[in-house]
Design an enzyme around this catalytic site. Structure first.
Site, PDB file in Angstrom:
ATOM      1  N   HIS A  29     -10.046  -5.622  -2.810  1.00  0.00           N
ATOM      2  CA  HIS A  29      -8.704  -5.845  -2.259  1.00  0.00           C
ATOM      3  C   HIS A  29      -8.781  -6.141  -0.768  1.00  0.00           C
ATOM      4  CE1 HIS A  29      -9.575  -1.510  -2.121  1.00  0.00           C
ATOM      5  NE2 HIS A  29      -8.890  -1.472  -0.993  1.00  0.00           N
ATOM      6  N   ASP A  60       0.867  -1.184   0.000  1.00  0.00           N
ATOM      7  CA  ASP A  60       0.000   0.000   0.000  1.00  0.00           C
ATOM      8  C   ASP A  60       0.901   1.230   0.000  1.00  0.00           C
ATOM      9  OD1 ASP A  60      -1.705   2.213   1.010  1.00  0.00           O
ATOM     10  OD2 ASP A  60      -3.180   0.619   1.251  1.00  0.00           O
ATOM     11  N   ILE A  61       0.601   2.175  -0.886  1.00  0.00           N
ATOM     12  CA  ILE A  61       1.460   3.357  -1.055  1.00  0.00           C
ATOM     13  C   ILE A  61       1.389   4.288   0.174  1.00  0.00           C
ATOM     14  CG2 ILE A  61      -0.202   4.909  -2.200  1.00  0.00           C
ATOM     15  CD1 ILE A  61       3.327   4.256  -3.443  1.00  0.00           C
TER      16      ILE A  61
HETATM   17  P1  5GP Z   1      -9.735   1.368   0.466  1.00  0.00           P
HETATM   18  O1  5GP Z   1     -10.339   1.346  -0.935  1.00  0.00           O
HETATM   19  O2  5GP Z   1      -9.502  -0.009   1.003  1.00  0.00           O
HETATM   20  O3  5GP Z   1     -10.546   2.237   1.390  1.00  0.00           O
HETATM   21  O4  5GP Z   1      -8.320   2.063   0.357  1.00  0.00           O
HETATM   22  C1  5GP Z   1      -7.511   1.893  -0.777  1.00  0.00           C
HETATM   23  C2  5GP Z   1      -6.060   1.706  -0.361  1.00  0.00           C
HETATM   24  O5  5GP Z   1      -5.302   1.692  -1.559  1.00  0.00           O
HETATM   25  C3  5GP Z   1      -5.528   2.846   0.509  1.00  0.00           C
HETATM   26  O6  5GP Z   1      -4.950   2.292   1.678  1.00  0.00           O
HETATM   27  C4  5GP Z   1      -4.513   3.548  -0.384  1.00  0.00           C
HETATM   28  O7  5GP Z   1      -3.378   4.005   0.319  1.00  0.00           O
HETATM   29  C5  5GP Z   1      -4.155   2.478  -1.401  1.00  0.00           C
HETATM   30  N1  5GP Z   1      -3.830   3.035  -2.711  1.00  0.00           N
HETATM   31  C6  5GP Z   1      -4.564   3.939  -3.395  1.00  0.00           C
HETATM   32  N2  5GP Z   1      -3.973   4.231  -4.572  1.00  0.00           N
HETATM   33  C7  5GP Z   1      -2.839   3.488  -4.616  1.00  0.00           C
HETATM   34  C8  5GP Z   1      -1.794   3.360  -5.583  1.00  0.00           C
HETATM   35  O8  5GP Z   1      -1.781   3.984  -6.631  1.00  0.00           O
HETATM   36  N3  5GP Z   1      -0.788   2.501  -5.280  1.00  0.00           N
HETATM   37  C9  5GP Z   1      -0.770   1.777  -4.125  1.00  0.00           C
HETATM   38  N4  5GP Z   1       0.270   0.959  -3.940  1.00  0.00           N
HETATM   39  N5  5GP Z   1      -1.731   1.878  -3.193  1.00  0.00           N
HETATM   40  C10 5GP Z   1      -2.759   2.729  -3.438  1.00  0.00           C
END
Ligand code: 5GP
Length: 130
Positions: free
Chosen positions: A92, A28-29
């Site tokens: 995810h 996660d970034i």
């Molecule tokens: P959620 O959809 O589970 O609420 O959060 C999405 C997760 O994806 C977040 O923790 C965010 O930091 C991560 N994320 C969003 N965009 C990117 C990206 O471009 N690259 C990576 N590696 N992680 C991402």
């Protein structure tokens, strides 16, 4: 196409951990803790619980292999698992090394994670993946 599909295709860089023909794992970034990893299906679906029983079962098996690698590479008590999906519409699972409860606080992300350390963490986890 989702941002995660672009990552899987290699159009956007990531700190890759592992992949097979159906699933992909990368850091996660914006990690809440060092080693915070995402596991995604290559097949694009928004809501994880819309996946078929078969696909979610296989995803969990793949995620389990990633947790073993995280546990081997990162000092922690356990690896925690969470599903949020509020930001990126591509199913995810979050896998997070835990030493204490606060290590899984999504309001408490590591500010500006050092790219070199992210790379080291990714390589360490990837090297343990079986
Ligand atoms: P959620 O959809 O589970 O609420 O959060 C999405 C997760 O994806 C977040 O923790 C965010 O930091 C991560 N994320 C969003 N965009 C990117 C990206 O471009 N690259 C990576 N590696 N992680 C991402």
């Amino acid at each position: 196409m989702t941002i995660f599909s672009m990552i899987i295709k290699g159009d956007i860089p990531c700190y890759k951990i592992a992949e097979d023909d159906r699933f992909f794992a990368f850091l996660d970034i914006n990690p809440v803790n060092w080693g915070h990893t995402l596991v995604v299906p290559k097949h694009e679906t928004d809501y994880i619980f819309d996946l078929s029983d078969e696909e979610i079962g296989e995803m969990m098996k793949f995620a389990k292999r990633v947790t073993v690698a995280i546990k081997d590479a990162i000092p922690c008590r356990k690896v925690g698992m969470a599903v949020l999906g509020l930001e990126v519409p591509h199913a995810h699972i979050h896998l997070i090394p835990l030493s204490k409860e606060g290590d899984m606080d999504f309001k408490n992300k590591i500010a500006d994670p050092d790219p070199e350390r992210m790379q080291q963490v990714a390589l360490a986890i990837a090297s343990k993946f079986k």
